[in-house]
Design a protein around this motif. Structure first.
Motif, PDB file in Angstrom:
ATOM      1  N   ARG A  48      54.375 -28.735  33.792  1.00  8.44           N
ATOM      2  CA  ARG A  48      55.456 -28.344  33.113  1.00  8.44           C
ATOM      3  C   ARG A  48      55.259 -27.239  32.369  1.00  8.44           C
ATOM      4  N   CYS A  49      54.818 -26.239  32.922  1.00  6.46           N
ATOM      5  CA  CYS A  49      54.440 -25.073  31.885  1.00  6.46           C
ATOM      6  C   CYS A  49      55.010 -23.783  32.457  1.00  6.46           C
ATOM      7  N   ASP A  50      55.070 -22.597  31.886  1.00  6.64           N
ATOM      8  CA  ASP A  50      55.825 -21.163  32.423  1.00  6.64           C
ATOM      9  C   ASP A  50      54.611 -20.661  33.218  1.00  6.64           C
ATOM     10  N   ASP A  51      55.105 -19.563  33.600  1.00  3.86           N
ATOM     11  CA  ASP A  51      54.225 -18.651  34.418  1.00  3.86           C
ATOM     12  C   ASP A  51      52.906 -18.166  33.693  1.00  3.86           C
ATOM     13  N   GLU A  52      53.384 -17.696  32.414  1.00  3.38           N
ATOM     14  CA  GLU A  52      52.415 -17.002  31.721  1.00  3.38           C
ATOM     15  C   GLU A  52      51.064 -18.105  31.224  1.00  3.38           C
ATOM     16  N   GLN A  53      51.577 -19.473  30.848  1.00  3.58           N
ATOM     17  CA  GLN A  53      50.523 -20.424  30.590  1.00  3.58           C
ATOM     18  C   GLN A  53      49.983 -20.726  31.893  1.00  3.58           C
ATOM     19  N   ALA A  54      50.416 -20.983  32.939  1.00  5.18           N
ATOM     20  CA  ALA A  54      49.741 -21.204  34.143  1.00  5.18           C
ATOM     21  C   ALA A  54      48.565 -20.056  34.554  1.00  5.18           C
ATOM     22  N   PHE A  55      48.916 -18.842  34.297  1.00  2.15           N
ATOM     23  CA  PHE A  55      48.025 -17.874  34.535  1.00  2.15           C
ATOM     24  C   PHE A  55      46.733 -17.948  33.475  1.00  2.15           C
ATOM     25  N   ARG A  56      47.229 -18.090  32.312  1.00  2.00           N
ATOM     26  CA  ARG A  56      46.296 -18.504  31.181  1.00  2.00           C
ATOM     27  C   ARG A  56      45.440 -19.716  31.554  1.00  2.00           C
ATOM     28  N   VAL A  57      45.743 -20.643  31.997  1.00  2.00           N
ATOM     29  CA  VAL A  57      44.895 -21.768  32.508  1.00  2.00           C
ATOM     30  C   VAL A  57      44.023 -21.240  33.736  1.00  2.00           C
ATOM     31  N   LEU A  58      44.468 -20.545  34.450  1.00  2.00           N
ATOM     32  CA  LEU A  58      43.622 -20.068  35.606  1.00  2.00           C
ATOM     33  C   LEU A  58      42.559 -18.994  35.078  1.00  2.00           C
ATOM     34  N   ILE A  59      42.917 -18.136  34.321  1.00  2.00           N
ATOM     35  CA  ILE A  59      41.941 -17.259  33.653  1.00  2.00           C
ATOM     36  C   ILE A  59      40.902 -18.082  32.880  1.00  2.00           C
ATOM     37  N   ALA A  60      41.382 -19.022  32.353  1.00  2.00           N
ATOM     38  CA  ALA A  60      40.276 -19.880  31.045  1.00  2.00           C
ATOM     39  C   ALA A  60      39.254 -20.545  32.068  1.00  2.00           C
ATOM     40  N   VAL A  61      39.820 -20.944  33.301  1.00  2.00           N
ATOM     41  CA  VAL A  61      39.191 -21.864  34.099  1.00  2.00           C
ATOM     42  C   VAL A  61      38.197 -20.832  34.829  1.00  2.00           C
ATOM     43  N   SER A  62      38.605 -19.936  35.199  1.00  2.00           N
ATOM     44  CA  SER A  62      37.771 -19.025  36.097  1.00  2.00           C
ATOM     45  C   SER A  62      36.478 -18.564  35.026  1.00  2.00           C
ATOM     46  N   GLN A  63      36.675 -18.082  33.716  1.00  2.00           N
ATOM     47  CA  GLN A  63      35.737 -17.723  32.934  1.00  2.00           C
ATOM     48  C   GLN A  63      34.814 -18.824  32.428  1.00  2.00           C
ATOM     49  N   SER A  64      35.464 -20.011  32.146  1.00  2.00           N
ATOM     50  CA  SER A  64      34.664 -20.934  32.001  1.00  2.00           C
ATOM     51  C   SER A  64      33.638 -21.512  32.989  1.00  2.00           C
ATOM     52  N   CYS A  65      34.146 -21.303  34.429  1.00  2.00           N
ATOM     53  CA  CYS A  65      33.103 -21.771  35.336  1.00  2.00           C
ATOM     54  C   CYS A  65      32.340 -20.515  35.941  1.00  2.00           C
ATOM     55  N   ASN A  66      32.418 -19.385  35.244  1.00  2.00           N
ATOM     56  CA  ASN A  66      31.866 -17.993  35.804  1.00  2.00           C
ATOM     57  C   ASN A  66      32.177 -17.761  37.362  1.00  2.00           C
ATOM     58  N   ARG A  67      33.296 -18.008  37.672  1.00  2.00           N
ATOM     59  CA  ARG A  67      33.959 -17.757  39.248  1.00  2.00           C
ATOM     60  C   ARG A  67      34.974 -16.930  39.045  1.00  2.00           C
ATOM     61  N   LYS A  68      35.180 -16.099  40.127  1.00  2.00           N
ATOM     62  CA  LYS A  68      36.227 -15.180  40.347  1.00  2.00           C
ATOM     63  C   LYS A  68      37.393 -16.067  40.329  1.00  2.00           C
ATOM     64  N   LEU A  69      38.733 -15.505  39.750  1.00  2.00           N
ATOM     65  CA  LEU A  69      40.031 -15.823  39.748  1.00  2.00           C
ATOM     66  C   LEU A  69      40.350 -16.447  41.001  1.00  2.00           C
ATOM     67  N   ARG A  70      40.096 -15.646  41.943  1.00  2.00           N
ATOM     68  CA  ARG A  70      40.484 -15.922  43.420  1.00  2.00           C
ATOM     69  C   ARG A  70      40.004 -17.133  44.191  1.00  2.00           C
ATOM     70  N   GLU A  71      38.812 -17.271  43.733  1.00  2.00           N
ATOM     71  CA  GLU A  71      38.050 -18.657  44.144  1.00  2.00           C
ATOM     72  C   GLU A  71      38.477 -19.724  43.563  1.00  2.00           C
ATOM     73  N   VAL A  72      38.931 -19.826  42.245  1.00  2.00           N
ATOM     74  CA  VAL A  72      39.294 -21.112  41.487  1.00  2.00           C
ATOM     75  C   VAL A  72      40.850 -21.271  41.815  1.00  2.00           C
ATOM     76  N   ALA A  73      41.481 -20.153  42.104  1.00  2.00           N
ATOM     77  CA  ALA A  73      43.131 -20.223  42.746  1.00  2.00           C
ATOM     78  C   ALA A  73      42.998 -21.019  44.189  1.00  2.00           C
ATOM     79  N   ALA A  74      42.090 -20.424  44.950  1.00  2.00           N
ATOM     80  CA  ALA A  74      41.775 -20.948  46.316  1.00  2.00           C
ATOM     81  C   ALA A  74      41.533 -22.530  46.489  1.00  2.00           C
ATOM     82  N   GLU A  75      40.674 -22.675  45.560  1.00  2.00           N
ATOM     83  CA  GLU A  75      40.207 -24.385  45.517  1.00  2.00           C
ATOM     84  C   GLU A  75      41.345 -25.244  44.742  1.00  2.00           C
TER      85      GLU A  75
END
Length: 111
Positions: A48-75
């Protein structure tokens, strides 16, 4: 100095190589866009968050895992609809970011 002798001017082969690399990058971005948008939508619905918050979550997870954003999204797109567990590194980073998001919402409501 004539243009063809200017050392700062890239030669044709170098320029062509740069353009081809850019085309590959843009094609990759276009192919990965749907998965990123789907992952954002799933995060928005589940948490229950907005588009910007969801994108920030994806970016943060990507950076934290040192994985490309598209890889995290695909998972996420592969795992969430069938209740399949995320890879451990993504799961931990995702949980941390969702907790951070929820803590921010609680602070905003309390102020």
């Amino acid at each position: 100095m004539p243009d063809d002798l200017d050392p700062s001017r890239p030669d044709e082969a170098s320029r062509e190589s740069e353009l081809l690399e850019r085309v590959v990058q843009l094609e990759t971005a276009l192919r990965s866009r749907p998965a990123i948008e789907q992952a954002k939508g799933m995060i928005m619905v589940v948490h229950r968050c907005d588009d910007e918050q969801a994108f920030r979550v994806l970016i943060a997870v990507s950076q934290s895992c040192n994985r490309k954003l598209r890889e995290v999204a695909a998972e996420i797109v592969t795992a969430l609809p069938v209740d399949k567990p995320l890879p451990p590194d993504i799961a931990v980073a995702f949980d941390n970011e969702v907790r951070r998001l929820q803590a921010g919402e609680r602070r905003a409501l309390g102020s």
